[in-house]
Design a protein around this motif. Structure first.
Motif, mmCIF file in Angstrom:
data_model
loop_
_atom_site.group_PDB
_atom_site.id
_atom_site.type_symbol
_atom_site.label_atom_id
_atom_site.label_comp_id
_atom_site.label_asym_id
_atom_site.label_seq_id
_atom_site.Cartn_x
_atom_site.Cartn_y
_atom_site.Cartn_z
ATOM 1 N N VAL A 247 23.278 -40.286 12.199
ATOM 2 C CA VAL A 247 23.115 -39.803 13.565
ATOM 3 C C VAL A 247 24.479 -39.820 14.248
ATOM 4 C CG1 VAL A 247 22.021 -40.203 15.812
ATOM 5 C CG2 VAL A 247 20.742 -40.655 13.697
ATOM 6 N N VAL A 248 24.926 -38.647 14.673
ATOM 7 C CA VAL A 248 26.168 -38.535 15.430
ATOM 8 C C VAL A 248 25.777 -38.301 16.883
ATOM 9 C CG1 VAL A 248 28.360 -37.320 15.723
ATOM 10 C CG2 VAL A 248 27.351 -37.557 13.432
ATOM 11 N N GLY A 249 25.987 -39.305 17.717
ATOM 12 C CA GLY A 249 25.675 -39.166 19.124
ATOM 13 C C GLY A 249 26.765 -38.425 19.862
ATOM 14 N N GLY A 250 26.515 -38.154 21.112
ATOM 15 C CA GLY A 250 27.487 -37.432 21.922
ATOM 16 C C GLY A 250 28.694 -38.257 22.306
ATOM 17 N N HIS A 251 28.580 -39.582 22.219
ATOM 18 C CA HIS A 251 29.671 -40.522 22.457
ATOM 19 C C HIS A 251 29.434 -41.699 21.523
ATOM 20 C CE1 HIS A 251 31.025 -38.777 26.446
ATOM 21 N NE2 HIS A 251 29.816 -38.236 26.313
ATOM 22 N N GLY A 252 30.486 -42.452 21.231
ATOM 23 C CA GLY A 252 30.335 -43.659 20.441
ATOM 24 C C GLY A 252 30.462 -43.433 18.955
ATOM 25 N N PRO A 253 30.329 -44.495 18.164
ATOM 26 C CA PRO A 253 30.521 -44.403 16.717
ATOM 27 C C PRO A 253 29.356 -43.704 16.012
ATOM 28 C CG PRO A 253 29.821 -46.606 17.318
ATOM 29 C CD PRO A 253 30.067 -45.885 18.607
ATOM 30 N N VAL A 254 29.619 -43.282 14.787
ATOM 31 C CA VAL A 254 28.563 -42.733 13.938
ATOM 32 C C VAL A 254 27.542 -43.839 13.675
ATOM 33 C CG1 VAL A 254 28.049 -41.755 11.671
ATOM 34 C CG2 VAL A 254 30.134 -41.083 12.877
ATOM 35 N N ALA A 255 26.272 -43.466 13.673
ATOM 36 C CA ALA A 255 25.203 -44.457 13.535
ATOM 37 C C ALA A 255 24.130 -43.945 12.583
ATOM 38 C CB ALA A 255 24.607 -44.773 14.910
ATOM 39 N N GLY A 256 23.078 -44.712 12.492
ATOM 40 C CA GLY A 256 21.890 -44.315 11.761
ATOM 41 C C GLY A 256 20.712 -44.236 12.710
ATOM 42 N N PRO A 257 19.498 -44.123 12.195
ATOM 43 C CA PRO A 257 18.324 -43.984 13.069
ATOM 44 C C PRO A 257 18.060 -45.199 13.952
ATOM 45 C CG PRO A 257 17.679 -44.191 10.758
ATOM 46 C CD PRO A 257 19.152 -43.991 10.769
ATOM 47 N N HIS A 258 18.714 -46.339 13.672
ATOM 48 C CA HIS A 258 18.556 -47.497 14.561
ATOM 49 C C HIS A 258 19.018 -47.177 15.980
ATOM 50 C CE1 HIS A 258 22.770 -47.805 13.188
ATOM 51 N NE2 HIS A 258 22.995 -48.315 14.373
ATOM 52 N N ALA A 259 19.870 -46.141 16.116
ATOM 53 C CA ALA A 259 20.340 -45.753 17.455
ATOM 54 C C ALA A 259 19.182 -45.302 18.338
ATOM 55 C CB ALA A 259 21.378 -44.643 17.341
ATOM 56 N N PHE A 260 18.136 -44.753 17.737
ATOM 57 C CA PHE A 260 16.963 -44.352 18.523
ATOM 58 C C PHE A 260 16.293 -45.580 19.129
ATOM 59 C CE2 PHE A 260 16.490 -40.906 15.052
ATOM 60 C CZ PHE A 260 17.490 -40.137 15.628
ATOM 61 N N ASP A 261 16.158 -46.626 18.320
ATOM 62 C CA ASP A 261 15.500 -47.841 18.799
ATOM 63 C C ASP A 261 16.314 -48.503 19.911
ATOM 64 O OD1 ASP A 261 13.586 -47.390 16.845
ATOM 65 O OD2 ASP A 261 14.569 -48.710 15.396
ATOM 66 N N GLU A 262 17.635 -48.506 19.763
ATOM 67 C CA GLU A 262 18.491 -49.125 20.773
ATOM 68 C C GLU A 262 18.411 -48.362 22.099
ATOM 69 O OE1 GLU A 262 22.201 -49.088 18.742
ATOM 70 O OE2 GLU A 262 21.679 -50.795 17.441
ATOM 71 N N THR A 263 18.380 -47.031 22.017
ATOM 72 C CA THR A 263 18.262 -46.218 23.227
ATOM 73 C C THR A 263 16.910 -46.449 23.887
ATOM 74 O OG1 THR A 263 19.716 -44.537 22.258
ATOM 75 C CG2 THR A 263 18.378 -43.879 24.152
ATOM 76 N N GLU A 264 15.856 -46.469 23.078
ATOM 77 C CA GLU A 264 14.516 -46.695 23.638
ATOM 78 C C GLU A 264 14.422 -48.061 24.302
ATOM 79 O OE1 GLU A 264 9.791 -46.973 22.420
ATOM 80 O OE2 GLU A 264 11.227 -46.175 20.964
ATOM 81 N N ALA A 265 14.996 -49.084 23.672
ATOM 82 C CA ALA A 265 14.909 -50.428 24.245
ATOM 83 C C ALA A 265 15.565 -50.472 25.623
ATOM 84 C CB ALA A 265 15.575 -51.437 23.306
ATOM 85 N N TYR A 266 16.713 -49.817 25.782
ATOM 86 C CA TYR A 266 17.371 -49.783 27.090
ATOM 87 C C TYR A 266 16.482 -49.082 28.115
ATOM 88 C CZ TYR A 266 20.599 -48.562 30.853
ATOM 89 O OH TYR A 266 21.182 -48.401 32.094
ATOM 90 N N LEU A 267 15.903 -47.954 27.732
ATOM 91 C CA LEU A 267 15.096 -47.187 28.681
ATOM 92 C C LEU A 267 13.825 -47.943 29.077
ATOM 93 C CD1 LEU A 267 15.523 -43.599 27.195
ATOM 94 C CD2 LEU A 267 16.669 -44.578 29.194
ATOM 95 N N ARG A 268 13.225 -48.676 28.139
ATOM 96 C CA ARG A 268 12.052 -49.492 28.479
ATOM 97 C C ARG A 268 12.452 -50.596 29.462
ATOM 98 N NH1 ARG A 268 7.670 -46.462 26.940
ATOM 99 N NH2 ARG A 268 7.808 -45.877 24.753
ATOM 100 N N TRP A 269 13.609 -51.198 29.216
ATOM 101 C CA TRP A 269 14.132 -52.210 30.137
ATOM 102 C C TRP A 269 14.395 -51.593 31.509
ATOM 103 C CZ3 TRP A 269 19.124 -52.029 32.254
ATOM 104 C CH2 TRP A 269 19.512 -53.157 33.003
ATOM 105 N N LEU A 270 14.980 -50.404 31.527
ATOM 106 C CA LEU A 270 15.269 -49.698 32.777
ATOM 107 C C LEU A 270 13.999 -49.498 33.594
ATOM 108 C CD1 LEU A 270 17.237 -47.931 34.555
ATOM 109 C CD2 LEU A 270 16.474 -45.998 33.146
ATOM 110 N N LEU A 271 12.928 -49.091 32.947
ATOM 111 C CA LEU A 271 11.675 -48.872 33.660
ATOM 112 C C LEU A 271 11.144 -50.163 34.260
ATOM 113 C CD1 LEU A 271 9.887 -46.351 31.248
ATOM 114 C CD2 LEU A 271 10.819 -45.862 33.530
ATOM 115 N N ARG A 272 11.294 -51.281 33.538
ATOM 116 C CA ARG A 272 10.847 -52.566 34.079
ATOM 117 C C ARG A 272 11.681 -52.957 35.300
ATOM 118 N NH1 ARG A 272 10.663 -53.717 28.478
ATOM 119 N NH2 ARG A 272 12.579 -54.955 28.570
ATOM 120 N N VAL A 273 12.987 -52.748 35.207
ATOM 121 C CA VAL A 273 13.874 -53.073 36.329
ATOM 122 C C VAL A 273 13.524 -52.198 37.538
ATOM 123 C CG1 VAL A 273 16.270 -52.961 37.146
ATOM 124 C CG2 VAL A 273 15.759 -53.914 34.892
#
Length: 302
Positions: A201-227
Motif C-alpha cells: 500500500v502506497v499512501g499519499g504521504h508517509g512510508p510504503v506500507a502493507g494492509p495494516h495501514a487500513f487498520d491504523e487509519t480506522e483506529a484513528y477515525l474510531r477514536w476521533l468519533l469518540r472524542v
C-alpha cells in the motif's frame, strides 16, 4: 530539500517518496511501460514537480506519459503542467471540477513557500466509476473510492502486482485528514480497499506500507468519533474539543494539529447523521483554527 526516494515495490512499479511526508510533501507513483509511464499524482511546487519528472524519465524508456490525479489537492496536482501538453491527465470527473474550482488556493495557506511557476491543468480525461488502463501488458485499474479524504477520490490498483496507490485516504505515519471529505465515507472506503487484498500500500504521504495501514487509519477515525461525541455532550466546538482531549498514542503522528479540521467534520456528521457526505466547510476559517491550535502556522517544507 531532503532528497526524494524512488522505491521499486514491484517489477517496474515505483513509489516516489518525499520525506518526511508532512504538509504538501506527498508521494507519487511511477508505473513503467515499454513506451512510457503512468504517473500517479504530481507534486506541490515547480521544483519538486521537475524533480519527479526527472525521476520518471530516469526509469521510463518511452516518452508517453499518463498522469493520474487521485484527488484535487494542490500537492497532488500542481505539477501536472511540468509533464507538458503531450501528457494525458486523468481523474474522476468530480476531481476535475474541484481542481478547476479550487485553483491555486493552497498557495495562500503558505505564502512563504517557493511555489514556482505552478498552474492549474485540469485533467483532459475523466471517469465516474471505474476505468481500466491497459499499458504495455499491465492492467491498471482506477477505482472511484470516495467520498473519503475528499468528495471524489481515486485509488490506483494493480491486480497482478497486488500494489495499491491509495492517495490520501491512507497516510502511514501521518495524521489522517478528513476535513474536506467524510469520516463515515472513509471508514466504508477502507472496507472496500481491504477487499482488494493488496500486499503493498502506497499512501499519499508517509512510508510504503502493507494492509495494516487500513487498520491504523480506522483506529484513528474510531477514536476521533469518540472524542467528537464527548465534545458534543459537553457542548464544546471543534477547537475546544481539541484543546480538552489528550492525543495519546496519536500524538506521535505527523501533523497532529489536523485534529481540529477532523473534529469539524466529525461533529458535523454526528449532528447531521445521514446527511450528504463531504459538504464543504469554510476551509480558510477552519485552517485558521488549526493554526491557532498549533500555536502558529504548521510547518510546510514544500
Amino acid at each position: 530539500m531532503v532528497a526524494p526516494e524512488l522505491v521499486e515495490v514491484a517489477e517496474g512499479v515505483h513509489a516516489y517518496l518525499q520525506p518526511d511526508g508532512g504538509w504538501c510533501l506527498n508521494n507519487a507513483g511511477v508505473i513503467t511501460t515499454p513506451d512510457g509511464a503512468v504517473v500517479v499524482d504530481t507534486a506541490a511546487t515547480e521544483r519538486r514537480a521537475l524533480a519527479l519528472r526527472d525521476a520518471v524519465d530516469g526509469v521510463a524508456g518511452g516518452d508517453r506519459r499518463l498522469v493520474v490525479n487521485t484527488h484535487f489537492h494542490g500537492d497532488h496536482v500542481f505539477g501536472n503542467a511540468v509533464f507538458g501538453p503531450e501528457a494525458t491527465v486523468v481523474s474522476h470527473a468530480g476531481t476535475r471540477e474541484e481542481i478547476a474550482e479550487t485553483g491555486l488556493a493552497l498557495t495562500g495557506l503558505w505564502p512563504d513557500v517557493e511555489w514556482g511557476d505552478v498552474g492549474v491543468v485540469p485533467p483532459g480525461v475523466t471517469y465516474t466509476d471505474r476505468l481500466t488502463v491497459h499499458a504495455g501488458g499491465r492492467r491498471i485499474e482506477l477505482i472511484s473510492a470516495g467520498p473519503a479524504h475528499t468528495r471524489h477520490d481515486t485509488v490506483v490498483w494493480l491486480p497482478e502486482e497486488r500494489v495499491l496507490f491509495a492517495g490520501d485516504i491512507v497516510m502511514p505515519g501521518c495524521t489522517p485528514f478528513v476535513m474536506m471529505g467524510t469520516v463515515s465515507g472513509t471508514l466504508a472506503t477502507l472496507d472496500l480497499l481491504r477487499e482488494l487484498r493488496p500486499e503493498v500500500v502506497v499512501g499519499g504521504h508517509g512510508p510504503v506500507a502493507g494492509p495494516h495501514a487500513f487498520d491504523e487509519t480506522e483506529a484513528y477515525l474510531r477514536w476521533l468519533l469518540r472524542v467528537a461525541a464527548d465534545g458534543a455532550r459537553r457542548g464544546l466546538d471543534a477547537l475546544g474539543t481539541a484543546r480538552e482531549c489528550s492525543l495519546g498514542e496519536y500524538g506521535g503522528l505527523l501533523d497532529p494539529e489536523r485534529l481540529v479540521g477532523n473534529l469539524h467534520r466529525a461533529l458535523l456528521e454526528l449532528g447531521e447523521p445521514g446527511g450528504e457526505p463531504g459538504l464543504p466547510l469554510d476551509v480558510p476559517a477552519v485552517f485558521g483554527e488549526i493554526v491557532e491550535f498549533n500555536g502558529g502556522l504548521p510547518a510546510c517544507h514544500a
